[in-house]
Design a protein around this motif. Structure first.
Motif, PDB file in Angstrom:
ATOM      1  N   VAL A  47       3.469   2.121  18.689  1.00 58.06           N
ATOM      2  CA  VAL A  47       3.287   3.559  18.896  1.00 58.06           C
ATOM      3  C   VAL A  47       2.408   4.090  17.767  1.00 58.06           C
ATOM      4  O   VAL A  47       2.660   3.790  16.594  1.00 58.06           O
ATOM      5  CB  VAL A  47       4.657   4.278  18.914  1.00 58.06           C
ATOM      6  CG1 VAL A  47       4.477   5.787  18.991  1.00 58.06           C
ATOM      7  CG2 VAL A  47       5.498   3.780  20.082  1.00 58.06           C
TER       8      VAL A  47
ATOM      9  N   LYS B 257       6.580   0.023  15.579  1.00 60.60           N
ATOM     10  CA  LYS B 257       6.770  -1.003  16.597  1.00 60.60           C
ATOM     11  C   LYS B 257       8.075  -0.706  17.330  1.00 60.60           C
ATOM     12  O   LYS B 257       9.126  -0.556  16.705  1.00 60.60           O
ATOM     13  CB  LYS B 257       6.833  -2.377  15.941  1.00 60.60           C
ATOM     14  CG  LYS B 257       6.990  -3.528  16.911  1.00 60.60           C
ATOM     15  CD  LYS B 257       6.989  -4.834  16.136  1.00 60.60           C
ATOM     16  CE  LYS B 257       7.170  -6.028  17.010  1.00 60.60           C
ATOM     17  NZ  LYS B 257       7.207  -7.265  16.196  1.00 60.60           N
TER      18      LYS B 257
ATOM     19  N   TRP C  36       4.958   9.698  24.130  1.00 56.55           N
ATOM     20  CA  TRP C  36       4.263   8.434  23.887  1.00 56.55           C
ATOM     21  C   TRP C  36       4.628   7.459  25.001  1.00 56.55           C
ATOM     22  O   TRP C  36       5.805   7.278  25.326  1.00 56.55           O
ATOM     23  CB  TRP C  36       4.667   7.812  22.543  1.00 56.55           C
ATOM     24  CG  TRP C  36       4.179   8.570  21.359  1.00 56.55           C
ATOM     25  CD1 TRP C  36       2.898   8.615  20.870  1.00 56.55           C
ATOM     26  CD2 TRP C  36       4.957   9.386  20.486  1.00 56.55           C
ATOM     27  NE1 TRP C  36       2.840   9.414  19.761  1.00 56.55           N
ATOM     28  CE2 TRP C  36       4.094   9.904  19.498  1.00 56.55           C
ATOM     29  CE3 TRP C  36       6.306   9.739  20.439  1.00 56.55           C
ATOM     30  CZ2 TRP C  36       4.525  10.747  18.487  1.00 56.55           C
ATOM     31  CZ3 TRP C  36       6.738  10.577  19.440  1.00 56.55           C
ATOM     32  CH2 TRP C  36       5.851  11.069  18.474  1.00 56.55           C
ATOM     33  N   LYS C  37       3.618   6.825  25.553  1.00 53.18           N
ATOM     34  CA  LYS C  37       3.824   5.814  26.588  1.00 53.18           C
ATOM     35  C   LYS C  37       4.158   4.486  25.910  1.00 53.18           C
ATOM     36  O   LYS C  37       3.536   4.112  24.912  1.00 53.18           O
ATOM     37  CB  LYS C  37       2.549   5.678  27.425  1.00 53.18           C
ATOM     38  CG  LYS C  37       2.664   4.689  28.542  1.00 53.18           C
ATOM     39  CD  LYS C  37       1.372   4.609  29.337  1.00 53.18           C
ATOM     40  CE  LYS C  37       1.516   3.559  30.417  1.00 53.18           C
ATOM     41  NZ  LYS C  37       0.268   3.411  31.181  1.00 53.18           N
ATOM     42  N   LEU C  38       5.141   3.793  26.461  1.00 49.37           N
ATOM     43  CA  LEU C  38       5.511   2.469  25.969  1.00 49.37           C
ATOM     44  C   LEU C  38       5.098   1.429  27.003  1.00 49.37           C
ATOM     45  O   LEU C  38       4.925   1.750  28.187  1.00 49.37           O
ATOM     46  CB  LEU C  38       7.023   2.395  25.718  1.00 49.37           C
ATOM     47  CG  LEU C  38       7.585   3.428  24.733  1.00 49.37           C
ATOM     48  CD1 LEU C  38       9.106   3.326  24.671  1.00 49.37           C
ATOM     49  CD2 LEU C  38       6.974   3.260  23.355  1.00 49.37           C
ATOM     50  N   GLU C  39       4.960   0.187  26.567  1.00 49.22           N
ATOM     51  CA  GLU C  39       4.671  -0.893  27.511  1.00 49.22           C
ATOM     52  C   GLU C  39       5.823  -0.976  28.510  1.00 49.22           C
ATOM     53  O   GLU C  39       6.993  -0.807  28.126  1.00 49.22           O
ATOM     54  CB  GLU C  39       4.518  -2.227  26.782  1.00 49.22           C
ATOM     55  CG  GLU C  39       3.246  -2.332  25.970  1.00 49.22           C
ATOM     56  CD  GLU C  39       1.989  -2.277  26.816  1.00 49.22           C
ATOM     57  OE1 GLU C  39       1.949  -2.919  27.890  1.00 49.22           O
ATOM     58  OE2 GLU C  39       1.046  -1.576  26.409  1.00 49.22           O
TER      59      GLU C  39
ATOM     60  N   HIS D   3       8.975   5.305  28.215  1.00 43.78           N
ATOM     61  CA  HIS D   3       8.298   6.323  27.419  1.00 43.78           C
ATOM     62  C   HIS D   3       9.224   6.857  26.337  1.00 43.78           C
ATOM     63  O   HIS D   3      10.437   6.737  26.443  1.00 43.78           O
ATOM     64  CB  HIS D   3       7.894   7.525  28.291  1.00 43.78           C
ATOM     65  CG  HIS D   3       7.116   7.180  29.492  1.00 43.78           C
ATOM     66  ND1 HIS D   3       7.701   7.017  30.733  1.00 43.78           N
ATOM     67  CD2 HIS D   3       5.801   6.952  29.653  1.00 43.78           C
ATOM     68  CE1 HIS D   3       6.760   6.709  31.619  1.00 43.78           C
ATOM     69  NE2 HIS D   3       5.603   6.660  30.988  1.00 43.78           N
TER      70      HIS D   3
ATOM     71  N   SER E 106      10.181  -5.356  26.305  1.00 48.85           N
ATOM     72  CA  SER E 106       8.941  -4.599  26.105  1.00 48.85           C
ATOM     73  C   SER E 106       8.695  -4.468  24.611  1.00 48.85           C
ATOM     74  O   SER E 106       9.628  -4.260  23.841  1.00 48.85           O
ATOM     75  CB  SER E 106       9.070  -3.210  26.731  1.00 48.85           C
ATOM     76  OG  SER E 106       8.027  -2.357  26.310  1.00 48.85           O
ATOM     77  N   THR E 107       7.419  -4.589  24.216  1.00 45.80           N
ATOM     78  CA  THR E 107       7.031  -4.364  22.829  1.00 45.80           C
ATOM     79  C   THR E 107       5.784  -3.485  22.817  1.00 45.80           C
ATOM     80  O   THR E 107       4.823  -3.776  23.519  1.00 45.80           O
ATOM     81  CB  THR E 107       6.729  -5.697  22.102  1.00 45.80           C
ATOM     82  OG1 THR E 107       7.897  -6.513  22.131  1.00 45.80           O
ATOM     83  CG2 THR E 107       6.318  -5.455  20.657  1.00 45.80           C
ATOM     84  N   THR E 108       5.830  -2.412  22.017  1.00 47.09           N
ATOM     85  CA  THR E 108       4.725  -1.457  21.944  1.00 47.09           C
ATOM     86  C   THR E 108       4.509  -1.034  20.499  1.00 47.09           C
ATOM     87  O   THR E 108       5.476  -0.830  19.766  1.00 47.09           O
ATOM     88  CB  THR E 108       5.056  -0.175  22.756  1.00 47.09           C
ATOM     89  OG1 THR E 108       5.430  -0.532  24.072  1.00 47.09           O
ATOM     90  CG2 THR E 108       3.885   0.788  22.782  1.00 47.09           C
TER      91      THR E 108
END
Length: 136
Positions: A99, A53, A85-88, A70, A95-97
């Protein structure tokens, strides 16, 4: 004899817990401003099973603008332009992603988190932080 064995098992378990917990600790990366953006903050990477996360929090981010983010190979000084890796997108500084890689995998190579000014000005970097594990 049984008491000594029981004590040894309890002590072994006591010392094993901190070692396991240390692997699961979140890693916080400082994000520095780039190109006079004034945008600074942190990215917190938290292991969650086979994923990580990533939570980005920036100050001085423009309101209502979705800023692409990213994880790139390389360092802030020399990024591979192709995202790993693309992030939100960062919106209103947050932003929370999730991965699809473990933190251990992310840490294997030199990588950095990079935030861009906007989708239209993707070539302009506003914040970056090298992902490195501090060895304490």
């Amino acid at each position: 004899m049984i008491r000594r064995t029981t004590l040894a098992v309890i002590l072994a378990g006591f010392f094993a817990v901190p070692a396991f917990a240390a692997k699961e600790m979140p890693l916080t990366i400082n994000l520095g401003a780039q190109n006079d953006s004034g945008e600074t903050g942190t990215a917190t990477l938290t292991p969650e099973g086979h994923k990580t996360k990533v939570v980005i929090e920036l100050t001085n981010a423009p309101a209502g603008v979705a800023q692409p983010a990213h994880i790139h190979e390389g360092t802030c000084a020399k990024l591979d332009k192709k995202p790993k890796w693309k992030l939100e997108p960062v919106k209103d500084g947050k932003s929370t992603t999730m991965v699809p890689a473990t933190l251990e995998t992310i840490l294997k190579d030199k990588t950095a988190i990079n935030v861009h000014k906007s989708p239209d000005e993707i070539q302009v970097y506003v914040a970056c932080g090298d992902i490195v594990h501090s060895k304490k």
